[in-house]
Structure formats: C-alpha cells, structure tokens
Write a protein that holds these residues in place. Structure first.
Motif, PDB file in Angstrom:
ATOM      1  N   LEU A   1      -0.025 -11.900   9.521  1.00  0.00           N
ATOM      2  CA  LEU A   1      -0.855 -12.402  10.616  1.00  0.00           C
ATOM      3  C   LEU A   1       0.010 -12.734  11.834  1.00  0.00           C
ATOM      4  O   LEU A   1      -0.343 -12.392  12.972  1.00  0.00           O
ATOM      5  CB  LEU A   1      -1.625 -13.651  10.150  1.00  0.00           C
ATOM      6  N   ALA A   2       1.161 -13.393  11.595  1.00  0.00           N
ATOM      7  CA  ALA A   2       2.031 -13.789  12.699  1.00  0.00           C
ATOM      8  C   ALA A   2       2.559 -12.564  13.451  1.00  0.00           C
ATOM      9  O   ALA A   2       2.580 -12.533  14.687  1.00  0.00           O
ATOM     10  CB  ALA A   2       3.194 -14.626  12.165  1.00  0.00           C
ATOM     11  N   GLU A   3       2.969 -11.547  12.693  1.00  0.00           N
ATOM     12  CA  GLU A   3       3.481 -10.329  13.333  1.00  0.00           C
ATOM     13  C   GLU A   3       2.383  -9.637  14.139  1.00  0.00           C
ATOM     14  O   GLU A   3       2.612  -9.159  15.256  1.00  0.00           O
ATOM     15  CB  GLU A   3       4.030  -9.376  12.264  1.00  0.00           C
ATOM     16  N   THR A   4       1.218  -9.603  13.553  1.00  0.00           N
ATOM     17  CA  THR A   4       0.092  -8.966  14.240  1.00  0.00           C
ATOM     18  C   THR A   4      -0.223  -9.709  15.530  1.00  0.00           C
ATOM     19  O   THR A   4      -0.502  -9.095  16.565  1.00  0.00           O
ATOM     20  CB  THR A   4      -1.151  -8.972  13.321  1.00  0.00           C
ATOM     21  N   GLN A   5      -0.155 -11.027  15.455  1.00  0.00           N
ATOM     22  CA  GLN A   5      -0.472 -11.834  16.635  1.00  0.00           C
ATOM     23  C   GLN A   5       0.539 -11.589  17.752  1.00  0.00           C
ATOM     24  O   GLN A   5       0.178 -11.553  18.928  1.00  0.00           O
ATOM     25  CB  GLN A   5      -0.522 -13.312  16.233  1.00  0.00           C
ATOM     26  N   VAL A   6       1.810 -11.410  17.370  1.00  0.00           N
ATOM     27  CA  VAL A   6       2.848 -11.134  18.375  1.00  0.00           C
ATOM     28  C   VAL A   6       2.558  -9.798  19.077  1.00  0.00           C
ATOM     29  O   VAL A   6       2.632  -9.687  20.309  1.00  0.00           O
ATOM     30  CB  VAL A   6       4.246 -11.109  17.722  1.00  0.00           C
ATOM     31  N   LEU A   7       2.214  -8.792  18.280  1.00  0.00           N
ATOM     32  CA  LEU A   7       1.909  -7.485  18.873  1.00  0.00           C
ATOM     33  C   LEU A   7       0.676  -7.572  19.764  1.00  0.00           C
ATOM     34  O   LEU A   7       0.594  -6.920  20.812  1.00  0.00           O
ATOM     35  CB  LEU A   7       1.688  -6.442  17.770  1.00  0.00           C
ATOM     36  N   PHE A   8      -0.270  -8.385  19.342  1.00  0.00           N
ATOM     37  CA  PHE A   8      -1.490  -8.563  20.126  1.00  0.00           C
ATOM     38  C   PHE A   8      -1.181  -9.226  21.461  1.00  0.00           C
ATOM     39  O   PHE A   8      -1.606  -8.761  22.525  1.00  0.00           O
ATOM     40  CB  PHE A   8      -2.491  -9.399  19.329  1.00  0.00           C
TER      41      PHE A   8
ATOM     42  N   GLY B   1     -10.499  -7.316   5.337  1.00  0.00           N
ATOM     43  CA  GLY B   1      -9.508  -8.262   4.843  1.00  0.00           C
ATOM     44  C   GLY B   1      -8.738  -7.652   3.691  1.00  0.00           C
ATOM     45  O   GLY B   1      -8.723  -6.430   3.509  1.00  0.00           O
ATOM     46  N   PRO B   2      -8.103  -8.476   2.889  1.00  0.00           N
ATOM     47  CA  PRO B   2      -7.212  -7.966   1.849  1.00  0.00           C
ATOM     48  C   PRO B   2      -7.897  -7.053   0.819  1.00  0.00           C
ATOM     49  O   PRO B   2      -7.243  -6.223   0.208  1.00  0.00           O
ATOM     50  CB  PRO B   2      -6.709  -9.242   1.161  1.00  0.00           C
ATOM     51  N   ASN B   3      -9.195  -7.208   0.634  1.00  0.00           N
ATOM     52  CA  ASN B   3      -9.871  -6.441  -0.412  1.00  0.00           C
ATOM     53  C   ASN B   3     -10.465  -5.120   0.064  1.00  0.00           C
ATOM     54  O   ASN B   3     -11.085  -4.411  -0.716  1.00  0.00           O
ATOM     55  CB  ASN B   3     -10.972  -7.284  -1.050  1.00  0.00           C
ATOM     56  N   CYS B   4     -10.331  -4.808   1.329  1.00  0.00           N
ATOM     57  CA  CYS B   4     -10.918  -3.549   1.796  1.00  0.00           C
ATOM     58  C   CYS B   4      -9.827  -2.488   1.931  1.00  0.00           C
ATOM     59  O   CYS B   4      -8.652  -2.813   2.130  1.00  0.00           O
ATOM     60  CB  CYS B   4     -11.640  -3.738   3.129  1.00  0.00           C
ATOM     61  N   ASN B   5     -10.223  -1.253   1.786  1.00  0.00           N
ATOM     62  CA  ASN B   5      -9.228  -0.170   1.880  1.00  0.00           C
ATOM     63  C   ASN B   5      -9.539   0.781   3.023  1.00  0.00           C
ATOM     64  O   ASN B   5      -8.971   1.856   3.117  1.00  0.00           O
ATOM     65  CB  ASN B   5      -9.154   0.598   0.559  1.00  0.00           C
TER      66      ASN B   5
ATOM     67  N   PHE C   1       0.610   0.865  11.726  1.00  0.00           N
ATOM     68  CA  PHE C   1       0.853  -0.382  10.995  1.00  0.00           C
ATOM     69  C   PHE C   1      -0.454  -0.917  10.440  1.00  0.00           C
ATOM     70  O   PHE C   1      -1.475  -0.893  11.123  1.00  0.00           O
ATOM     71  CB  PHE C   1       1.482  -1.432  11.917  1.00  0.00           C
ATOM     72  N   LEU C   2      -0.377  -1.407   9.212  1.00  0.00           N
ATOM     73  CA  LEU C   2      -1.577  -1.987   8.580  1.00  0.00           C
ATOM     74  C   LEU C   2      -1.555  -3.502   8.727  1.00  0.00           C
ATOM     75  O   LEU C   2      -0.519  -4.137   8.521  1.00  0.00           O
ATOM     76  CB  LEU C   2      -1.602  -1.647   7.084  1.00  0.00           C
ATOM     77  N   PHE C   3      -2.709  -4.059   9.052  1.00  0.00           N
ATOM     78  CA  PHE C   3      -2.844  -5.509   9.038  1.00  0.00           C
ATOM     79  C   PHE C   3      -3.824  -5.864   7.916  1.00  0.00           C
ATOM     80  O   PHE C   3      -5.043  -5.888   8.119  1.00  0.00           O
ATOM     81  CB  PHE C   3      -3.370  -5.997  10.402  1.00  0.00           C
TER      82      PHE C   3
ATOM     83  N   GLY D   1      -4.607  -8.568   6.386  1.00  0.00           N
ATOM     84  CA  GLY D   1      -5.426  -9.780   6.526  1.00  0.00           C
ATOM     85  C   GLY D   1      -6.747  -9.515   7.216  1.00  0.00           C
ATOM     86  O   GLY D   1      -7.748 -10.181   6.944  1.00  0.00           O
ATOM     87  N   GLY D   2      -6.735  -8.517   8.093  1.00  0.00           N
ATOM     88  CA  GLY D   2      -7.955  -8.065   8.739  1.00  0.00           C
ATOM     89  C   GLY D   2      -8.733  -9.163   9.454  1.00  0.00           C
ATOM     90  O   GLY D   2      -8.189 -10.185   9.876  1.00  0.00           O
ATOM     91  N   MET D   3     -10.018  -8.912   9.585  1.00  0.00           N
ATOM     92  CA  MET D   3     -10.878  -9.850  10.315  1.00  0.00           C
ATOM     93  C   MET D   3     -10.897 -11.231   9.665  1.00  0.00           C
ATOM     94  O   MET D   3     -11.045 -12.243  10.352  1.00  0.00           O
ATOM     95  CB  MET D   3     -12.304  -9.309  10.396  1.00  0.00           C
ATOM     96  N   GLN D   4     -10.770 -11.271   8.336  1.00  0.00           N
ATOM     97  CA  GLN D   4     -10.840 -12.576   7.658  1.00  0.00           C
ATOM     98  C   GLN D   4      -9.742 -13.507   8.149  1.00  0.00           C
ATOM     99  O   GLN D   4      -9.998 -14.641   8.542  1.00  0.00           O
ATOM    100  CB  GLN D   4     -10.735 -12.400   6.145  1.00  0.00           C
ATOM    101  N   GLU D   5      -8.492 -13.034   8.129  1.00  0.00           N
ATOM    102  CA  GLU D   5      -7.382 -13.891   8.560  1.00  0.00           C
ATOM    103  C   GLU D   5      -7.454 -14.161  10.059  1.00  0.00           C
ATOM    104  O   GLU D   5      -7.181 -15.270  10.515  1.00  0.00           O
ATOM    105  CB  GLU D   5      -6.040 -13.233   8.204  1.00  0.00           C
ATOM    106  N   TRP D   6      -7.802 -13.133  10.802  1.00  0.00           N
ATOM    107  CA  TRP D   6      -7.847 -13.271  12.264  1.00  0.00           C
ATOM    108  C   TRP D   6      -8.896 -14.315  12.659  1.00  0.00           C
ATOM    109  O   TRP D   6      -8.680 -15.141  13.541  1.00  0.00           O
ATOM    110  CB  TRP D   6      -8.180 -11.910  12.878  1.00  0.00           C
ATOM    111  N   ARG D   7     -10.032 -14.268  11.983  1.00  0.00           N
ATOM    112  CA  ARG D   7     -11.118 -15.196  12.284  1.00  0.00           C
ATOM    113  C   ARG D   7     -10.729 -16.615  11.903  1.00  0.00           C
ATOM    114  O   ARG D   7     -10.955 -17.561  12.663  1.00  0.00           O
ATOM    115  CB  ARG D   7     -12.369 -14.785  11.516  1.00  0.00           C
ATOM    116  N   LEU D   8     -10.138 -16.770  10.725  1.00  0.00           N
ATOM    117  CA  LEU D   8      -9.736 -18.105  10.276  1.00  0.00           C
ATOM    118  C   LEU D   8      -8.699 -18.724  11.218  1.00  0.00           C
ATOM    119  O   LEU D   8      -8.679 -19.932  11.427  1.00  0.00           O
ATOM    120  CB  LEU D   8      -9.174 -18.045   8.848  1.00  0.00           C
ATOM    121  N   ALA D   9      -7.826 -17.862  11.762  1.00  0.00           N
ATOM    122  CA  ALA D   9      -6.809 -18.350  12.690  1.00  0.00           C
ATOM    123  C   ALA D   9      -7.388 -18.613  14.073  1.00  0.00           C
ATOM    124  O   ALA D   9      -6.695 -19.149  14.934  1.00  0.00           O
ATOM    125  CB  ALA D   9      -5.672 -17.332  12.784  1.00  0.00           C
ATOM    126  N   GLN D  10      -8.615 -18.229  14.265  1.00  0.00           N
ATOM    127  CA  GLN D  10      -9.313 -18.411  15.554  1.00  0.00           C
ATOM    128  C   GLN D  10      -8.579 -17.721  16.700  1.00  0.00           C
ATOM    129  O   GLN D  10      -8.467 -18.260  17.795  1.00  0.00           O
ATOM    130  CB  GLN D  10      -9.515 -19.901  15.852  1.00  0.00           C
TER     131      GLN D  10
END
Lengths: 153, 166
Positions: free
Chosen positions: B64-71, B124-128, B146-148, B150-159
């Motif tokens: 999530l942190a790496e994805t956020q940096v790229l974002f 999120g983690p369970n989808c392919n 690059f794969l993230f 955590g997907g929408m689940q992690e992104w949403r929880l992190a607001q």
C-alpha cells in the motif's frame, strides 16, 4: 415411483429436515461472513443491480448479512425453524427476482452471493437454479419444521 | 407453533437489524446510513521510498505504501481491472478502466505506451482480475506492470483519494 419417494420423505421427515436445516444453515452462515466484514463493497454489489438507491443499498448491506447469519445459526441449532425458513424463503425469492432481472436486462455484474465486490462469481442462471434449490429446502422446513437434534423440541 | 412464527420472525428481523447497525458502528470499513460521496482525504506522508526505487525493484508486487508513493508522484498509470460498474461506483483517483475480460479488445490499451509503468489492481487480496489483466498486458508487450494486491479494499481503508464516474 413418485408415490414411493413421497412416502419415504414423509416417513423420514425428521432426518430430511435435519439435513435441510444444516445445509441451509451452513450456506447462509458462510454467505454472510464476507458481507459482514466488507459492507461497502457489498453495498456496491447491491447498487450494481440497479434496483435500490445507494442509501437503501447501504442499509441493506448492513442488515442483510446479519439476517443471513442469524437465520443460519438458528437453523443449525434448530431454534424457531419455521420462522427462519419463512424469512429465508422470502429472501431467496428476492434474490431470484434480482438475479433474473439483472440477467434479463443484460447486466454483467458480480453476484454478491458469497463474495463481495468485484468477485469472479458473476450473475447467471446457475445462481437462479441454486437459489431455487435452497428455496425447496426452506419450503420443506416450513412444512416439516420438526427434526432430530434440534434445541427446540 | 404456527401462531408464534410471526413473532419469532419479527424478533429475528429486528435483532439482526440491531446487530448490523451496532457492528457497522464499530467496523472501520462500515458504511454510512445515508448516501455518501467519495473520500478525498490524503495521508501517509513521511514515506522513505522514492518512486524510482519502487519502479526499479525486482518484485512486481506493491505494498500500500509503495502504491501510494507512485500515486502521489504520478510515476505510474493506475489501471482498474474490475467490471465497469464497479469502476464507475468507486475507483482510485485518476485510474483508468480496463476490464480484464475484454482487455484484449479494449482500445484504451492501444493508446498506452508499452514501456511506461502501470499499476494494476482489482478488489483486494482475494481477487485475481488484476493478475489476469497483467498477464494480458504482458502478452501485448507491456514491460513495466506492477500489481497492487491490496486493491480497493486497502486503498479505501487507508482513505486515500478515490473518485467515481457519474
């Protein structure tokens, strides 16, 4: 042949009801867990059916999984079987109508049946048949609520 | 017993509603009782990773942190692999939609540069779906995917910033 099956089921209604109770109960408890954990993606699943507005979809996403959990657990325990079966019959009717209408309208959406969000499980006629099968079990339990190994005698 | 059933059903309906409302109140991923708009809050400052370091790592899976940096640095294009209805309802801000099932036919892919970095995600983690889309893109000649997970689940929880398409 049909008469024999009917006679067998009536003579063994206690055992058949036990199986129906446990099978339905486990399915609904399992179905509720991910929806309880992730209500927001489940609300999106509901919205995707284009039947309810978001505000009502949110309430449904909060309530429905817990209703499934309660009914499932009570069925497994054998408590208030007829009332639970009646609720599940109504729920399954709603599910069947929602899925069938989505299919008729050509919506390519996730079912929201066991997994929430953008799961691989898309709506399809197979889901309708599965729900119809569960409906038969719940209707059976409404007619024959008494079974073996039930907490409520 | 039949006469008692409506009362029992009412107790079950009411009890499950109370349980649902109570749990939702304490659930970090709970939903609003009223219609809600997309979250726009930004956080996660102070990350030590640079976009270049992240993009040059050997693994192709992002935290999530790496994805956020790229974002934040706009160092990669975000691609949502979920069905369009889910993308429309909610997606990572500025992400584009490429539904994994129709990716091979999607003209959006033809417009993308093959050597640019892309972050692919789904629920999120369970989808392919993100993995399937990444495979399709790899076959199409894209080199920095690059794969993230955590997907929408992690992104949403992190607001982190999200958007929706009306």
């Amino acid at each position: 042949m049909f008469e024999k099956i009917k006679l067998f089921l009536q003579n063994h209604s206690g055992a058949v009801s036990l199986i129906a109770r446990v099978v339905l109960g486990l399915i609904f408890v399992y179905a509720s867990i991910e929806k309880i954990t992730y209500p927001e993606p489940f609300a999106q699943n509901i919205i995707a059916y284009e039947i309810l507005p978001q505000a009502l979809a949110n309430i449904a996403a909060i309530w429905l999984p817990w209703l499934e959990m309660f009914c499932g657990l009570l069925l497994i325990a054998g408590i208030w079987v007829r009332a639970n079966a009646a609720i599940l019959s109504i729920l399954l009717t709603i599910f069947i109508i929602a899925i069938a209408s989505a299919l008729i309208r050509g919506l390519d959406i996730s079912c929201g049946c066991f997994e929430v969000g953008d799961s691989e499980a898309m709506v399809g006629w197979r889901r309708v048949i599965e729900d119809a099968g569960m409906m038969i079990l719940s209707l059976w339990l409404m007619k024959f609520p008494r079974s073996h190994w039930a907490l409520e005698k | 017993m039949i006469k008692k059933s409506p009362i029992q059903a009412a107790v079950i309906l009411f009890g499950s509603l109370i349980a649902g409302l109570a749990f939702n109140n304490f659930n970090p991923g709970g939903v609003s009782l009223l219609a809600s708009g997309p979250s726009t809050s930004i956080s996660a400052s102070g990350n030590t990773l640079t976009p270049h370091e992240i993009l040059s790592k050997t693994g192709r899976t992002l935290s999530l942190a790496e994805t956020q940096v790229l974002f934040e640095s706009k160092a990669a294009v975000f691609i949502d692999a979920r069905p369009p209805s889910f993308y429309q309802a909610e997606h990572i801000k500025s992400a584009i939609s490429v539904y994994y099932k129709t990716a091979g036919l999607n003209p959006a892919l033809d417009k993308l540069k093959k050597n640019d970095p892309y972050v692919v995600y789904c629920k999120g983690p369970n989808c392919n779906q993100a993995q399937l889309l990444a495979d399709t893109m790899h076959k199409a000649g894209f080199t920095k995917i690059f794969l993230f997970p955590g997907g929408m689940q992690e992104w949403r929880l992190a607001q982190y910033p999200m958007d929706r398409t009306p």
